[in-house]
Design a protein around this motif. Structure first.
Motif, short mmCIF file in Angstrom:
data_model
loop_
_atom_site.label_atom_id
_atom_site.label_comp_id
_atom_site.label_asym_id
_atom_site.label_seq_id
_atom_site.Cartn_x
_atom_site.Cartn_y
_atom_site.Cartn_z
N LYS A 75 21.91 -13.97 5.70
CA LYS A 75 23.28 -13.46 5.79
C LYS A 75 23.74 -13.41 7.25
O LYS A 75 24.82 -13.89 7.59
N ALA A 76 22.90 -12.81 8.12
CA ALA A 76 23.26 -12.72 9.53
C ALA A 76 23.33 -14.11 10.16
O ALA A 76 24.20 -14.38 10.99
N HIS A 77 22.41 -14.98 9.75
CA HIS A 77 22.40 -16.34 10.28
C HIS A 77 23.71 -17.06 9.93
O HIS A 77 24.31 -17.73 10.78
N GLY A 85 24.34 -7.48 14.33
CA GLY A 85 24.42 -8.64 13.46
C GLY A 85 23.54 -9.80 13.84
O GLY A 85 23.76 -10.92 13.37
N LEU A 86 22.50 -9.57 14.65
CA LEU A 86 21.62 -10.64 15.07
C LEU A 86 20.16 -10.27 14.80
O LEU A 86 19.86 -9.15 14.42
N TRP A 87 19.27 -11.22 14.99
CA TRP A 87 17.86 -11.01 14.68
C TRP A 87 16.94 -11.66 15.71
O TRP A 87 15.81 -11.25 15.88
N GLY A 88 17.44 -12.67 16.40
CA GLY A 88 16.61 -13.41 17.34
C GLY A 88 17.10 -13.26 18.77
O GLY A 88 18.15 -12.66 19.05
N VAL A 89 16.33 -13.81 19.69
CA VAL A 89 16.65 -13.72 21.11
C VAL A 89 16.57 -15.11 21.75
O VAL A 89 15.95 -16.02 21.18
N PRO A 90 17.22 -15.25 22.92
CA PRO A 90 18.01 -14.25 23.65
C PRO A 90 19.37 -14.04 23.01
O PRO A 90 20.01 -15.00 22.56
N SER A 91 19.80 -12.80 22.98
CA SER A 91 21.09 -12.45 22.40
C SER A 91 21.83 -11.52 23.34
O SER A 91 21.22 -10.83 24.16
N PHE A 92 23.14 -11.49 23.15
CA PHE A 92 24.00 -10.72 24.04
C PHE A 92 25.06 -9.99 23.21
O PHE A 92 25.50 -10.49 22.18
N HIS A 93 25.44 -8.82 23.68
CA HIS A 93 26.54 -8.09 23.05
C HIS A 93 27.44 -7.57 24.15
O HIS A 93 27.02 -6.84 25.04
N ILE A 143 26.60 -12.60 20.72
CA ILE A 143 26.40 -14.01 21.06
C ILE A 143 24.91 -14.28 21.11
O ILE A 143 24.14 -13.46 21.63
N TRP A 144 24.50 -15.42 20.59
CA TRP A 144 23.09 -15.78 20.54
C TRP A 144 22.85 -17.10 21.25
O TRP A 144 23.55 -18.08 21.02
N GLY A 145 21.87 -17.13 22.15
CA GLY A 145 21.43 -18.37 22.73
C GLY A 145 21.63 -18.46 24.23
O GLY A 145 22.67 -18.08 24.76
N GLN A 146 20.61 -19.00 24.94
CA GLN A 146 20.72 -19.16 26.38
C GLN A 146 21.77 -20.20 26.75
O GLN A 146 22.26 -20.21 27.88
N ASP A 147 22.14 -21.07 25.81
CA ASP A 147 23.16 -22.07 26.08
C ASP A 147 24.56 -21.57 25.73
O ASP A 147 25.49 -22.36 25.61
#
Length: 422
Positions: free
Chosen positions: A87-89, A383-391, A397-401
């Motif tokens: 769902k979050a994905h 609303g996220l589960w993985g890293v790196p993530s930002f709020h 926002i998810w992802g170093q890119d």
């Protein structure tokens, strides 16, 4: 130091080296010439994936520009073990694809979902020489919520089943992916790497169809904001992001809140082997593009992570939290330091400007677990589960890119390119 801690970093350095990459590419080219085959590019399309909605828009121009044979495949979607929180994905993918489309000047996906008719139409066109153009037309209507143009249909079950098997056999798990000569390229984000490879081989010329977004920022116009940064010492993408995030926060006068979390495997979340292999390959080329040392790796999973995390309170009390985290990740991802050993961890501690005897006394501390648990709960809350993530500014926002997206939220207008961001 255990024998494996000496050997594995050097093996990783070889595996991620440009020399081995060039050798593999050379062997592929020799084999292709011996067979008299064209340059074949396999593309895997998941009609329900919003990132594929972006890829479909550039596929005809990509095929027309380069002297290649495009081999399209339909797939049914990623396996369950590759998506820990479906769902979050899904929610993040739609938001992120929309944000990326706006950045790249593409049409953002407006509708959500896929009807059986979409795959039936695509399956009927799989063998056609103008498949890419049909895909662009059908996908545009699908993601805009319009009726599909008239056309022939075919039962998609056999096509998606064959595509799923092909994708798994070739070693990937996501749609929107390109495979050429032993290497994978995911979506419009990594298409520029494949284009660079083709242009170096003389298969086509011209400006990149999808150049990587530049991160630029006018710090004078920035309104101070809070930036939450979720990361893990075991995440190579976190390593690639860490110093750049600190630099961005400094430039924007943002309050940077560091939120370390446990690696996914230590949280009981699956990481398929195909995913791990792709991440290593992708980080290798991203690190080269960004000028970040990478490749001599000593995996800190387990005790290395726990020992490093046990020093958070000490590092923070000395005002060296950022320096310690940066040094730790640089040491395990580019120098091959064994953080599970006293010799290795003491090297990291000293390089971060901390005192090893004082740090050693903190290694049995368990207070870090509470901090990490709170951060993991916060990560889920946004609303996220993985890293790196930002709020930042109410958005996740998810992802170093995606640091360009973080910069857009921190500032008002992109004017000045920041060094080292590529």
């Amino acid at each position: 130091m255990p024998f494996t801690s000496l050997v594995k970093p050097r093996l990783a350095e070889i595996i991620t080296s440009r020399g081995l990459q060039n050798a593999r590419r050379g062997l592929h080219e020799l084999g292709r010439r011996a067979r008299g085959a064209r340059h074949e590019v396999h593309y895997f399309h998941d009609a329900s994936d919003p990132y594929c909605a972006l890829t479909a828009q550039v596929l005809p121009a990509f095929e027309a520009r380069y002297d290649i044979a495009l081999r399209p495949h339909l797939i049914s979607g990623p396996p369950a073990e590759a998506v820990p929180d479906p769902k979050a994905h899904r929610e993040n993918a739609i938001k992120d694809a929309t944000r990326l489309a706006q950045k790249l000047g593409l049409d953002a996906p407006k509708a959500d979902g896929v009807t059986p008719e979409v795959n039936a139409r695509l399956a009927a066109q799989l063998g056609e020489p103008d498949f890419a153009q049909h895909l662009k037309t059908i996908s545009a209507a699908q993601w805009a919520g319009r009726d599909l143009p008239a056309g022939k249909q075919s039962d998609p079950a056999a096509a998606t089943s064959a595509g799923d098997l092909k994708l798994r056999a070739m070693g990937h798990y996501l749609g929107g992916t390109f495979y050429y000569g032993g290497e994978w390229y995911w979506g419009v984000d990594r298409l520029h790497y494949l284009e660079d490879r083709f242009q170096s081989a003389g298969l086509g010329t011209g400006p990149l169809l999808v150049p990587p977004p530049e991160l630029a920022f006018d710090s004078q116009d920035a309104t101070p904001k809070t930036l939450e940064f979720f990361f893990s010492f075991r995440s190579p993408y976190s390593y690639l992001a860490f110093d750049r995030v600190q630099h961005l926060a400094d430039q924007c006068n943002a309050e940077l809140i560091l939120r370390p979390v446990l690696p996914m495997l230590m949280r009981g979340l699956p990481v398929p082997k195909a995913k791990s292999r792709y991440i290593l390959q992708d980080c290798m080329r991203e690190a080269r593009r960004l000028g970040i040392p990478f490749g001599r790796i000593c995996d800190p999973l387990g005790s290395g992570i726990e020992r490093g995390y046990a020093l958070f309170d000490y590092a923070e009390s000395e005002g060296r939290m950022g320096a310690f985290c940066s040094t730790f990740m640089r040491s395990v991802w580019s120098v091959g330091v064994d953080a599970a050993s006293d010799k290795g961890l003491s090297q990291i501690v000293k390089a971060a400007g901390l005192n090893w005897p004082t740090a050693r006394d903190q290694l049995k501390s368990q207070t870090w677990r509470r901090r990490v648990e709170q951060n993991q709960n916060r990560l889920q809350d946004v609303g996220l589960w993985g890293v790196p993530s930002f709020h930042v500014d109410g958005q996740s926002i998810w992802g170093q890119d995606r640091l360009w997206a973080v910069a857009d939220l921190l500032g008002t207008e992109s004017k000045q390119a920041l060094p080292g961001f590529g």
